[in-house]
Design an enzyme around this catalytic site. Structure first.
Site, mmCIF file in Angstrom:
data_model
loop_
_atom_site.group_PDB
_atom_site.id
_atom_site.type_symbol
_atom_site.label_atom_id
_atom_site.label_comp_id
_atom_site.label_asym_id
_atom_site.label_seq_id
_atom_site.Cartn_x
_atom_site.Cartn_y
_atom_site.Cartn_z
ATOM 1 N N GLU A 193 30.239 61.474 91.753
ATOM 2 C CA GLU A 193 29.644 62.792 91.523
ATOM 3 C C GLU A 193 29.410 63.550 92.836
ATOM 4 O O GLU A 193 28.380 64.186 93.028
ATOM 5 C CB GLU A 193 28.342 62.651 90.739
ATOM 6 C CG GLU A 193 28.550 62.032 89.369
ATOM 7 C CD GLU A 193 27.282 61.946 88.546
ATOM 8 O OE1 GLU A 193 27.365 62.149 87.326
ATOM 9 O OE2 GLU A 193 26.212 61.674 89.124
ATOM 10 N N ASP A 225 27.271 56.850 80.302
ATOM 11 C CA ASP A 225 26.106 57.311 81.061
ATOM 12 C C ASP A 225 24.835 57.317 80.221
ATOM 13 O O ASP A 225 24.346 58.384 79.861
ATOM 14 C CB ASP A 225 26.380 58.717 81.611
ATOM 15 C CG ASP A 225 25.315 59.186 82.593
ATOM 16 O OD1 ASP A 225 24.549 58.352 83.090
ATOM 17 O OD2 ASP A 225 25.259 60.398 82.869
ATOM 18 N N GLU A 275 16.805 60.634 79.706
ATOM 19 C CA GLU A 275 17.767 61.674 80.069
ATOM 20 C C GLU A 275 18.560 62.173 78.876
ATOM 21 O O GLU A 275 18.815 63.370 78.734
ATOM 22 C CB GLU A 275 18.698 61.135 81.151
ATOM 23 C CG GLU A 275 19.766 62.101 81.609
ATOM 24 C CD GLU A 275 20.639 61.518 82.710
ATOM 25 O OE1 GLU A 275 21.601 62.191 83.098
ATOM 26 O OE2 GLU A 275 20.368 60.384 83.165
#
Length: 707
Positions: free
Chosen positions: A300, A374, A402
């Site tokens: 990332e 993820d 998240e």
């Protein structure tokens, strides 16, 4: 007389205001977590505990042993309603608690403990002070949960060596994926001022057996490598040390350039290697028991060894070499993926890391997320587990929600953790579970680790949602012993934190256990991959524009006029080939693939009849609607325990459940209306068509994303 009249008038108004409710009685604000040592109301039970805990005797004076004794005194005074004296040795006395460090105690690992009844006393034994500390907390847990102390024989050893929290906290006090306020660490005050909260954080972790903490974000700032910040971290380490917790730091791989002024950060460059060796020496001078480094590299946008044509092993081994004179370790994250429009992100970590098996230094642990994407609400286990037999693989779970509704939605995560740990890799035949990979028993790893991305923040109750504390608790308990069930852990937590009333405990435990499946139903049923948005919260399945394909929603769900789902079989991305044949056989046939993982591995026609007897479209609608409707069931269940739970806590959770219902309907409507544009199918009876149109839902998401 004048003063007396004034005092009487003040007293009168205080009584009036108090009766009016302007000065309410103090409620439970959640700060004490599961260390609520409220007085036991059952007189007989309290008296039996008091008879067994008349004194605390120590067989040494180490800092952690003193901590253990102090925690017992604090806990027992609250639970029993009276002070328990601490003495140097038991002698011939009976009816007390003896804390003993016995290096030769058989059957114990260095951090293990034994609780036993000997010579009329309760004896807490460990090979080290740390073991005694964990045993003291285990004894308090027995008392808090109402267990007998008459005859005890309990031996417990941690199944994983490094049991750690990963804090994604930044220098500016923000927390990436943090939903409970700002960072716990007040960098601008450290090292001069030590917030009392740091000690309470250490107490909570030690009570679970957590022995490590990474205090900064994996998207790291090089600033943490400066002497200024190392001294701030050292102040935290000083607080944590008596609780057996070592500090670790995430590192910015390019620090030799940005901080050291070198022309490169190439891990094979001699000057770079020397810079890291000197930096590690400086760190250990300031923090003598420093734990080591956590690294996110070439992921990332973060810099890493691949920037110089080197491998992950080259980068990790350079840091391991710098740590050679010390007992620190390198934890290298396997969360990597390239922006490949024709690729499958599912395969990325396996493709990059399995060729490196056996090339990592013995000081290196490769940390793998529980699933290949993820931290989704449900994922298959990562295919890396079982496929790197010569490299210690650590587990990375996420406590902060998240993709699970932030601090608004109630989702108990222990079932997620257990589902992954119990998954069978078949690498050495049936029974080769992910847990056995992680704890080292399958491949003989000596270095083992389990990490949880922390859900703590500056909010008074630590985690935002009061019931999200259960996820911190569950992670710690499973990191110590992954054989514990989600139900048993929930029962402990509820009794220690919310209520001991039996029917209320039963109801809340059931609520926790069902919460994850309810969330999955209205969010990502049947293995439907989660739409991608910048905040990872708002429903946006139509999102199809980004700087890279795997940062769009359509990349994951692959909805079209034919059907839905990502084909990862031999006719698609072939990701299933990364698993052993026995695992592939479970998932590769759409006729027999378990419904929870169906759309993870198959592109399924809208009209295909599933094992439930419904078509794919009808089954999806059923799940979306049932999930959203079930939030109302959650509300009713929570209402039933109102009399047994602190009123402030009850009101807080009740309010969040109302928000959860509204947002569950938001998710339901977004998915159903969007997917209907492809399926061309009516919403099945008895479900009512959403009150909003798809365009209205899209506008509501746009407004949310403008925040």
């Amino acid at each position: 007389m004048k003063n007396r009249s004034g005092c009487l008038l003040l007293l009168f108004w205080l009584l009036v205001i108090g009766r009016a409710g302007a000065i309410p009685p103090a409620g439970d604000d959640g700060y004490r977590l599961w260390l609520k040592y409220d007085r036991i109301t059952d007189d007989a039970l309290r008296q039996s505990y008091a008879r067994a805990a008349g004194f605390i005797a120590l067989s040494g004076d180490g800092p952690m042993l003193q901590t253990a004794a102090g925690e017992l005194q604090t806990g027992l005074q609250g639970l029993l309603g009276k002070a328990v004296p601490r003495i140097g040795g038991a002698g011939n006395r009976t009816g007390g608690i003896v804390l003993a460090v016995t290096a030769g105690e058989p059957g114990l690992q260095p951090e293990g403990y034994r609780l036993s009844t000997r010579n009329g006393n309760l004896v807490v034994t460990g090979k080290t002070d740390a073991g005694v500390l964990y045993g003291a907390f285990a004894l308090l847990r027995r008392i808090q949960t109402g267990q007998s102390l008459e005859t005890i024989s309990e031996t417990s050893n941690p199944k994983v060596r490094f049991r750690m929290l990963n804090h994604w906290d930044n220098v500016d006090g923000s927390v990436e994926r943090g939903y409970a306020g700002s960072s716990l660490w007040k960098w601008y005050e450290l090292p001069e001022r030590i917030d009392p909260r740091y000690r309470d954080y250490a107490r909570a972790n030690a009570s679970l057996g957590i022995n490590a903490t990474v205090v900064n974000n994996v998207n790291a700032s090089a600033r943490f490598m400066t002497e200024e910040y190392l001294r701030k971290v050292a102040a935290l380490a000083q607080v944590f040390r008596p609780y057996g917790i070592r500090v670790y730091l995430s590192v910015y791989f390019a620090a030799p350039k940005t901080l050291g002024g070198l022309k490169t950060s190439d891990p094979l460059d001699p000057q770079v290697r020397q810079w890291w060796a000197d930096k590690v020496k400086e760190i250990y001078r300031i923090i003598p028991d420093f734990g080591g480094f956590l690294v996110k590299a070439n992921s990332e946008g973060e810099p890493g060894p691949q920037d110089y044509g080197r491998t992950h092993a080259d980068g990790a081994n350079m840091l391991a070499e710098a740590l050679k004179p010390y007992d620190g370790v390198v934890i290298w994250r396997a969360f990597v993926y390239k922006a490949d429009p024709k690729g499958d992100r599912f395969k990325a970590a396996y493709d990059e890391f399995t060729p490196l098996d056996g090339q990592f230094d013995p000081k290196v642990i490769v940390q793998v997320k529980n699933g290949p994407i993820d931290f989704q609400p449900r994922e298959p286990f990562s295919p890396l587990f079982g496929n790197m037999p010569r490299t210690p693989l650590g587990m990375e779970f996420q406590l902060t929600q998240e993709y699970l509704g932030f601090a608004t939605h109630l989702v108990y995560e222990a079932p997620i953790f257990r589902e992954c740990l119990e998954s069978d890799t078949y690498v050495a035949g049936k029974g080769s579970t992910v847990a056995k990979v992680v704890d080292g028993s399958l491949h003989g790893y000596a270095m083992t680790a389990m990490a949880g991305v922390a859900n703590t923040g500056s909010h008074r109750n630590w985690t935002g949602h009061p019931l999200a504390q259960a996820n911190w608790y569950a992670f710690g308990r499973l990191a110590w012993d992954h054989t514990l069930t989600a139900e048993a852990i929930a029962g402990e937590w509820v009794r220690m934190t919310l209520t001991r009333e039996p029917q209320a405990v039963k109801r809340i435990v059931n609520l926790l256990l069902r919460s994850r499946e309810i969330y999955v139903d209205y969010n990502t049923p049947l293995g439907l991959s989660r739409p991608w948005t910048g905040v990872h919260f708002a429903p946006e399945p139509w999102q199809n524009r980004s700087s890279r394909p795997d940062w769009t929603a359509v990349y994951y769900h692959r909805a079209d006029s034919v059907g839905l789902g990502f084909d990862r079989t031999a006719t698609g991305s072939r990701a299933l080939e990364q698993y052993r044949p026995e695992v592939r056989r479970t998932w590769e046939n759409p006729e027999t693939c378990p419904l929870p993982f169906l759309l993870w591995f198959h592109h399924v026609p809208w009209t295909k009849q599933l094992s439930s007897g419904r078509t794919l479209w009808n089954e999806l609608c059923t799940r979306f609607y049932a999930g959203a409707d079930s939030v109302r069931w959650m509300q009713r269940e929570w209402a039933q325990v109102k009399a047994a739970v602190d009123p402030d806590t009850h009101a807080d959770v009740a309010g969040r459940l109302l928000t959860q219902e509204r947002e569950a309907i938001w998710w339901r409507d977004a998915w159903v209306l969007y997917l209907q544009t492809f399926s061309k199918q009516p919403i099945p009876t008895p479900f009512r068509k959403p009150e909003r149109t798809l365009e209205e839902v899209k506008r509501s998401v746009d407004v949310y994303l403008l925040r």
